[in-house]
Design an enzyme around this catalytic site. Structure first.
Site, short mmCIF file in Angstrom:
data_model
loop_
_atom_site.label_atom_id
_atom_site.label_comp_id
_atom_site.label_asym_id
_atom_site.label_seq_id
_atom_site.Cartn_x
_atom_site.Cartn_y
_atom_site.Cartn_z
N GLU A 168 6.65 -6.48 -11.31
CA GLU A 168 7.84 -6.85 -10.54
C GLU A 168 7.93 -8.34 -10.23
O GLU A 168 7.86 -8.75 -9.06
CB GLU A 168 7.89 -6.05 -9.23
N GLU A 360 5.98 3.35 -12.01
CA GLU A 360 5.93 3.73 -10.59
C GLU A 360 7.16 4.57 -10.26
O GLU A 360 8.29 4.21 -10.60
CB GLU A 360 5.94 2.52 -9.65
C1 GCO Z 1 6.33 -2.20 -5.51
C2 GCO Z 1 4.88 -2.31 -5.79
C3 GCO Z 1 4.03 -1.32 -5.06
C4 GCO Z 1 4.56 -0.75 -3.79
C5 GCO Z 1 5.44 0.44 -4.05
C6 GCO Z 1 6.03 1.03 -2.81
O1 GCO Z 1 7.03 -1.57 -6.27
O2 GCO Z 1 6.77 -2.79 -4.53
O3 GCO Z 1 4.64 -2.26 -7.14
O4 GCO Z 1 2.90 -2.09 -4.83
O5 GCO Z 1 3.54 -0.35 -2.95
O6 GCO Z 1 6.47 0.10 -4.89
O7 GCO Z 1 6.85 0.10 -2.14
#
Ligand code: GCO
Length: 454
Positions: A168, A360
Site C-alpha cells: 500500500e 488482504e
Molecule cells: C492495511 C495494512 C494492514 C492493516 C489492515 C487493517 O491495509 O492498512 O496492510 O497492516 O492492519 O489493513 O487496517
C-alpha cells in the site's frame, strides 16, 4: 431452500497475512535497528492509549507455535513482511546476521509444513536512520531499498517463491508524510507525490534486482514478484457533477495514480492538472516510468470496503469528503459491502490481465473469549463468506485470481489505533500471549479442506 457450492480452481492458494511491526515485537532484540514505527510509537501522543509494537504478539519468539497453528488451520500460504532494520539496522548494507537468521528459521518452519511463503519487503517500517536522511522524500532511499531487496533475493530467494515489494504505497505516502497519522508522522502534504514516486521507483528497482538475481516466475505456479496495492472501490454520493468530480479525484489519488504508473507507465493527466496547483509534482527522471512500469508477475489487492465521496470545497486536496459509511459497519467503522471485493478485482483487471492475489481481506470485531473458552466470531464468518462469494463471481467472469489471504492470522497491533481492533483468525490475549483459534479459524479450515464455499 437450495444450497449452492462455489468451487475454487485446483491450486488456488488459501492463506493469511500479517506484517512485521504488527506482530513481531522484539523491537530491539538481537541487534535490530530502530524503525520509523518504533520511533513513532515511542513518541507520546501518537498511538491510542500510548500502546506500542514493542512486544505485540511476541511472534519473534513464538513463531514456531504460530506456524503450528497455521498448520492446524491448514493454511497453504502465509504472507508476512520482513523488517528492513532487522536485516540492515542502519539502513546501509551492514548486515545483522541474527535478523536474517530469524527469517530463515521462519521460512524453514513454513516449508516443513508445506506452507508457501509470500514475503513483503516493505510494510512501512523504514530504518529510522534513513528517515533521518529524509526518508522517502529522498530519492536515495529508493536506491537503499534496491540494495536491501537484492540482498534478500540472494539470501532467501531460493526459499521464498512469492515476493511483494511494497504494501500500500498510497498509505505510506499520504498517511506517513501527508496527514502524519502514521509513521514517520510528517505533515507535509506537498511532498506526498514525491514520496509516492520514490516508493514506486524503489518498486521498479527491486523488480529489476529480482530479474538480475536470475529468478523467474514459473508459469501457472505461485512464484515471482509483484506489489500490493490498496484497491477500494469509490462511489460518488450522488449523480451531481460535483460529487462525481470529487469522487474521480479521490479514486485518482488512491487507485489510478498507482495503477496507471504501474500498468501504463505514466501518471494520470487529470491528476497532474489537479495537483499541479496544490502539491509539488515529483521530479520524474528519464527512465523512471519505464522502471516503474516494467512487467511484474502478479498484483496483490488489499480490499475491505468501499468509499462513498461527496464534494466538499473545504478539502484542499481533492475537494471531497467521505460520506459516513452505511450500517452495518465493522469495528473500524468500515461499511460491510461485499461487492467491494468484486469491484476491486474488476477495476484492476481493466488495466491488464495479470495474475492476482487478494493479499488482504477481513474484518475487525471486538472479539472476546467466552467462559467456555470459545471465541464465537460468527460475524467474521459471515463477512468472509459473503466476500468470497463475490470473489468467486469475479473469477467466474474470468478474473485470474490465484489466492486469497485473510487479514489477519493473529489479532495484532493496528497501527495508530493500538490493540483493540481485532482482525485475527486467532485470538491473542495480549497479557499472557495465549492464542485461541476463533470459530472463523475452524470454518476457514473446513473451507480450505474442501476448496469450496457453501
Ligand atoms: C492495511 C495494512 C494492514 C492493516 C489492515 C487493517 O491495509 O492498512 O496492510 O497492516 O492492519 O489493513 O487496517
Amino acid at each position: 431452500m437450495t444450497t449452492s457450492r462455489h468451487h475454487f480452481p485446483p491450486g488456488f492458494l488459501w492463506g493469511a497475512a500479517t506484517a512485521a511491526y504488527q506482530i513481531e515485537g522484539a523491537w530491539n532484540a538481537d541487534g535490530k535497528g530502530e524503525s520509523i514505527w518504533d520511533h513513532f510509537s515511542h513518541t507520546p501522543g501518537r498511538i491510542r492509549r500510548g500502546e506500542t509494537g514493542d512486544v505485540a504478539c511476541d511472534h519473534y519468539h513464538r513463531y514456531a507455535e504460530d506456524v503450528d497453528l497455521m498448520a492446524e488451520i491448514g493454511l497453504q500460504s502465509y504472507r508476512f513482511s520482513i523488517a528492513w532494520p532487522r536485516i540492515f539496522p542502519h539502513g546501509d548494507t551492514a548486515l545483522n546476521q541474527k535478523g536474517l537468521d530469524f527469517y530463515r528459521r521462519l521460512v524453514a518452519a513454513l516449508r516443513e509444513r508445506g506452507i508457501v511463503p509470500m514475503a513483503t519487503l516493505y510494510h512501512w517500517d523504514l530504518p529510522q536512520k534513513l528517515q533521518e536522511r529524509g526518508g522517502w522524500v529522498n530519492r536515495d532511499t529508493a536506491m537503499r531499498f534496491a540494495e536491501y531487496a537484492a540482498f534478500l533475493f540472494e539470501h532467501l530467494g531460493a526459499e521464498i517463491p512469492l515476493w511483494a515489494t511494497h504494501n500500500e504505497p498510497f498509505i505510506s505516502a499520504y498517511f506517513g508524510y501527508g496527514n502524519g497519522e502514521k509513521a514517520p508522522g510528517v505533515r507535509r502534504f506537498w511532498d506526498v507525490l514525491t514520496v509516492g514516486h520514490h516508493l514506486l521507483l524503489s518498486h521498479g528497482l527491486a523488480v529489476q534486482a529480482y530479474r538480475a538475481s536470475g529468478r523467474r516466475a514459473e508459469a501457472g505456479g505461485h512464484s515471482g514478484i509483484g506489489i500490493v496495492l490498496m484497491i477500494w472501490p469509490h462511489h460518488p454520493a450522488s449523480a451531481s457533477p460535483r460529487d462525481v468530480q470529487a469522487n474521480r479525484l479521490v479514486d485518482g489519488a488512491m487507485n489510478r495514480m498507482f495503477l496507471e504508473a504501474l500498468f501504463c507507465r505514466r501518471y494520470p493527466d487529470d491528476m497532474w492538472q489537479h495537483f499541479r496547483r496544490r502539491l509539488m509534482l515529483p521530479r520524474v527522471a528519464p527512465g523512471d516510468m519505464e522502471l516503474i512500469g516494467q512487467p511484474m508477475d502478479f498484483l496483490g489487492i488489499n480490499t475491505y470496503t468501499r468509499v462513498v465521496n461527496a464534494a466538499n470545497w473545504r478539502d484542499l486536496l481533492a475537494g471531497a469528503q467521505q460520506v459516513t459509511p452505511q450500517e452495518p459497519t465493522t469495528a473500524m467503522g468500515w461499511e460491510i459491502y461485499p461487492p467491494s471485493i468484486y469491484e476491486s478485482v474488476m477495476k484492476v483487471r481493466s488495466y491488464g490481465d495479470i495474475p492476482l492475489y487478494i493479499t488482504e481481506n477481513g474484518i475487525a470485531l471486538h472479539d472476546e473469549k467466552g467462559n467456555d473458552g470459545r471465541v464465537a466470531d460468527g460475524a467474521r464468518i459471515a463477512y468472509m463468506q459473503s466476500h468470497l462469494a463475490e470473489l468467486h463471481r469475479a473469477m467466474a467472469e474470468g478474473a485470474d485470481v490465484r489466492g486469497y489471504y485473510v487479514w489477519s492470522l493473529l489479532d495484532n497491533f493496528e497501527w495508530e489505533l493500538g490493540y483493540d481492533k481485532r482482525f485475527g483468525l486467532i485470538h491473542v490475549d495480549f497479557a499472557t500471549q495465549k492464542r485461541t483459534l476463533k470459530d472463523s479459524a475452524y470454518w476457514y479450515r473446513d473451507l480450505i479442506a474442501t476448496n469450496s464455499l457453501s
